[in-house]
Design a protein around this motif. Sequence first.
Motif, PDB file in Angstrom:
ATOM      1  N   GLU A   1      41.381  45.499  30.046  1.00 59.99           N
ATOM      2  CA  GLU A   1      40.296  45.037  29.174  1.00 59.99           C
ATOM      3  C   GLU A   1      39.471  43.986  29.921  1.00 59.99           C
ATOM      4  O   GLU A   1      39.427  42.815  29.543  1.00 59.99           O
ATOM      5  CB  GLU A   1      40.873  44.472  27.875  1.00 59.99           C
TER       6      GLU A   1
ATOM      7  N   ARG B   1      34.449  46.265  29.433  1.00 64.37           N
ATOM      8  CA  ARG B   1      35.341  45.436  28.630  1.00 64.37           C
ATOM      9  C   ARG B   1      35.019  45.503  27.134  1.00 64.37           C
ATOM     10  O   ARG B   1      35.917  45.582  26.288  1.00 64.37           O
ATOM     11  CB  ARG B   1      35.269  43.979  29.101  1.00 64.37           C
TER      12      ARG B   1
ATOM     13  N   LEU C   1      36.725  48.229  25.031  1.00 63.24           N
ATOM     14  CA  LEU C   1      38.143  48.480  25.266  1.00 63.24           C
ATOM     15  C   LEU C   1      39.069  47.530  24.513  1.00 63.24           C
ATOM     16  O   LEU C   1      40.205  47.304  24.933  1.00 63.24           O
ATOM     17  CB  LEU C   1      38.435  48.400  26.772  1.00 63.24           C
TER      18      LEU C   1
ATOM     19  N   ASN D   1      44.490  47.966  26.303  1.00 60.82           N
ATOM     20  CA  ASN D   1      45.553  47.667  27.267  1.00 60.82           C
ATOM     21  C   ASN D   1      46.935  47.830  26.656  1.00 60.82           C
ATOM     22  O   ASN D   1      47.831  48.446  27.254  1.00 60.82           O
ATOM     23  CB  ASN D   1      45.369  46.254  27.819  1.00 60.82           C
TER      24      ASN D   1
END
Length: 212
Positions: A143, A148, A151, A155
């Motif tokens: 992430e 980023r 997302l 993770n």
Amino acid sequence: MTKTVLTFGDSNTYGMPPAHAPGEFQRFGADTRWPTVMLSDLGPEWVLIEDGLPGRTTCRADPVMGPHMDGQIGLRIALESQGPIDLLVIMLGTNDLKTHHGASVDQVVAGLAGLLGIARSEPYQLRHKGFDILLVAPALVLEQGTFRDGLLGANTKARDLPFAIAQLADHWGLPFLDAGMHIKPSPVDGLHLDAQDHITLGHAMAAKIAGL
């Protein structure tokens, strides 16, 4: 007699390098992409069909990139437009973890199960005179970097995905490879592999296939 392998996946099968900015679109050369590195290791008795579509999911239309990102549509097209094949390699699940899809680990695995159902169905197996399937868990998602914002939560889910996919492969009696045991995504964009990781994955895939 040659054998044909179809590599079915997303941008990490297509060969997209880490993106430094949104909208950046490039592709590694044949000397770097993992499918072609794999082919080189396997030798002249193998033929390769590359089918990597950036943004492809296991079974989800993408509200930004379009309905054709649904891997179930793509797999049917691939199996009806190519072949006969002897081996199908599936590496998908990364894009399902984007925040706007809201998919849990179980839902990603369900999407993969749908792809297996399509591939193992009698019409496609008969069409290709039978083919094997190698199921591959994609690398971790970070992430950070270029993508980023899209997302959030990816993770944690990505860490749980390999075990869940391994269980699916075992249930179906399929060979399995955890790509994350060999490679990791670039911190530049959190999703894509750098050149050396493509090469490393290509060698690992070839070794797995040679042992089947």
